[in-house]
Scaffold this active site. Sequence first.
Site, PDB file in Angstrom:
ATOM      1  CE  LYS A   1     -11.787  -6.131   9.946  1.00 42.66           C
ATOM      2  NZ  LYS A   1     -10.691  -6.880  10.444  1.00 42.66           N
TER       3      LYS A   1
ATOM      4  CG  ASP B   1      -1.746  -5.920  -2.026  1.00 42.86           C
ATOM      5  OD1 ASP B   1      -2.918  -5.783  -1.647  1.00 42.86           O
ATOM      6  OD2 ASP B   1      -0.770  -5.376  -1.474  1.00 42.86           O
TER       7      ASP B   1
ATOM      8  CB  CYS C   1      -1.002   0.022   1.147  1.00 43.50           C
ATOM      9  SG  CYS C   1      -1.186  -1.502   2.026  1.00 43.50           S
TER      10      CYS C   1
ATOM     11  CG  HIS D   1      -6.029  -1.802   2.023  1.00 44.25           C
ATOM     12  ND1 HIS D   1      -4.686  -1.536   1.959  1.00 44.25           N
ATOM     13  CD2 HIS D   1      -6.553  -0.823   2.802  1.00 44.25           C
ATOM     14  CE1 HIS D   1      -4.408  -0.460   2.676  1.00 44.25           C
ATOM     15  NE2 HIS D   1      -5.530  -0.005   3.208  1.00 44.25           N
TER      16      HIS D   1
ATOM     17  CG  HIS E   1      -3.713  -0.803  -2.499  1.00 40.66           C
ATOM     18  ND1 HIS E   1      -2.551  -1.490  -2.748  1.00 40.66           N
ATOM     19  CD2 HIS E   1      -4.051  -1.050  -1.210  1.00 40.66           C
ATOM     20  CE1 HIS E   1      -2.191  -2.122  -1.635  1.00 40.66           C
ATOM     21  NE2 HIS E   1      -3.078  -1.883  -0.695  1.00 40.66           N
TER      22      HIS E   1
HETATM   23 ZN   LIG Z   1      -3.071  -2.636   1.193  1.00 40.95          ZN
END
Ligand SMILES: [Zn+2]
Length: 800
Positions: free
Chosen positions: A620, A539, A490, A667, A541
């Site tokens: 989340k 991953d 991130c 995320h 973002h």
């Molecule tokens: Zn992240």
Amino acid sequence: MAAEALAAEAVASRLARQEEDIRWLWAEVHRLRDEQLTAPDRCQAEGPCLTREVAQLRAENRELRHRLYRLRLCLEEELSHQARLEGAERAEAGRGAAGAQPPPSQSPEEDVRKEIEPDNEVKKPPNFMKERLKLFEILKKDHQLLLAIYEKKEDSSDVITVRVADGRTVKGEAWKTTPYQVAAEISQELAETTVVAKVNGELWDLDRPLEGDATVELLTFEDEEAQAVYWHSSAHVLGEALELHYGGLLCCSPPGDGGFHYDVYVEDRAVSSAELPVLESLCQAIIKEQQPFERLEVSTEVLLDLFKYNKFKCRILKEKVDTPTTTVYRCGPLVELCKGPHIRHTGNIKIIKIFKNSLAYWEDNPEMEMLQRVYGVSFPDEQRMAAWEELQEEARARDHRTIGKEQELFFFHDLSPGSCFFLPRGAFIYNTLIDFIREQHHQRNFTEVLSPNMYSCKLWEASGHWQHYSENMFTFDIDKDTFALKPMNCPGHCLMFAHRPRSWREMPIRLADFGVLHRNEPSGALSGLTRVRRFQQDDAHIFCTVGQIEEEIKGCLQFLQSVYSTFGFSFQLNLSTRPENFLGEIELWDEAEKQLRNSLMEFGKPWKINPGDGAFYGPKIDIEIKDALGRYHQCATIQLDFQLPIRFNLTYVSKDGDDKKNPVIIHQAILGSVERMIAILLENYGGKWPFWLSPCQVMVIPVGPTCEKYALQISSDFFEEGFMADVDLDHGCTLNNKIRNAQLAQYNFIFVVGEKEETNNAVNVRTRDNKIHGEISVTSAINKLKNLKQSRTLNAEEEF
Ligand SMILES: [Zn+2]
Ligand SMILES: [Zn+2]
């Protein structure tokens, strides 16, 4: 009169005065409480509101109870000292007289001894147990005294209405009626099968009196929360056995995953697995005794005294407990610091198994004391235990470390602990998974980026990792600056967002990154592919505006649905909302949570809410997948972040020209760690990989030496078409054995080729489950396999 007796008398009279004070205070508390309850404008939502005066009185009351406890303790000591003195005097006097008898009465300590010795294991219990039990009994007497005073005062009983979850209502008495009695009123069978109650949404001991009008749910073992209570109570039984057997210091028994475990500190030895049967029979003896769980609420100060023999309990009290009082539970000779609730008595546990032990550290920290961890499981019936044992057997057979070795997928080496070596077949699975996600990213307008592996600590200071996560990062020095390997992507992506001005027109920006991550896991915690130091994530973002959250989250949910259904996993969704220690504006949180709810509603699958369980930087969605053995794993992340954009001063120019707008970061990871996902998939499939992921897709077997050249040709044709194809040219093996071996090695398809197939440019197809598809032309076989691979079907062998 002796000085001790005078002191005891003084203590007793002080005690009487204190009791009078408490009586008055108690009455006052209730008078005020009643006033409060009958007040017309009392607020319903918060239950009986207490005035400051009552709160103050309660605090004083607590203080008095503590003083009373200390006084009683002194008195007890004085009296026993006195008794010893008198006994000695009598012995002295009687020495001359003939036929003198020993004192007939047993000391209270001997009573304690008798109670804690199970029939089969006669061991000397550690000294602190007697002391602890004595103090508990004193505290209990005080508690009963207070209850008695209250009852005397309240002649007219306090009728309450209890609503049972199925809709019926039962009348009861405040501070008297228990959930167990409520259950028994409905049916005795229900009362016996209920594990624990839920009173106004709070888990509640079945024997703990109700304090006012209440809604009561009666939870049986089928309920997950009840299971946790059942296993937690079983942990107390194990704790009792551990104390009796080792005399060690009990540390804690955090909730486990299906079953329970207890950490104990034994200074001079380790628990041996040969002792587990002894512990198990001790547990069985404790169960047979049907020891009740007794609850007491006690001030922290008193508890520090009660647990003074155990440094671990004192640490918990000093570091973790921030309320003036907390609860202890007695069960047999064991008195444990515990929030509860529990089952009624140890006899509710029908069958228990103590099956494993390992080493652990206090707070998982290898710098701290080494502890012995003992594992157990318990059930209300034999069938459930049998099912559990079967599942364990199955899980052992499917262990990813074992199959990974058998299938030559990967290995670990002491020269790089926690970092996996993926062999060609393992690497094939790894890359196939990444290709799958890469294709999904492309379809969903994520763009892939590459970012550095190491950054100056200045980046980690800006992101907050340096302050909160540095012990999990690998750091080193370069040119007088400290660097660290990235544990997540991130912060690097924030630099990418910030490297030029951004406009609302280009939002949302979705960056995907398969970069290598490193986290410094303690060596004791490393375990196969499930806990590693080096890993990659799928991953991503998403940088978006507040208004875009709903649409983006919907996209994330569809993304994970598509990936998990391909794997054949079902999953559960939980929305975790604003915690108490949240950062940022409350309006932003409300708006974001509203949008998350909307996305979940529109997604249409059932979901639950975990109030207050969000991270401090944003709400989340937690996702748990369920594997073929019914085990749950948390892999995916969908996490909103309001703080990182602020920390990195990320801004964009909004539609109305405001150039100071902060984006929101989402995320997102669907596989999570690719390493860990491989372990989960491997165990889920038990090594029988679906065709598209399989590192052993095709095995070509010639019927005899004359067809070897053709077999080699076929194998290389399929390899060139992108399949994992091998050929078996072993002369020492019969055709049938070769087929059998290929099936055991989980080759999805086995092509047998002889002269007939060569003449027809064909292969004879059978599957690992021995389904025979027969002769088919090579071109047609290649096309079929290509389609099966592309569709990522779980059932290629049947669909061929
Ligand atoms: Zn992240
Ligand atoms: Zn407990």
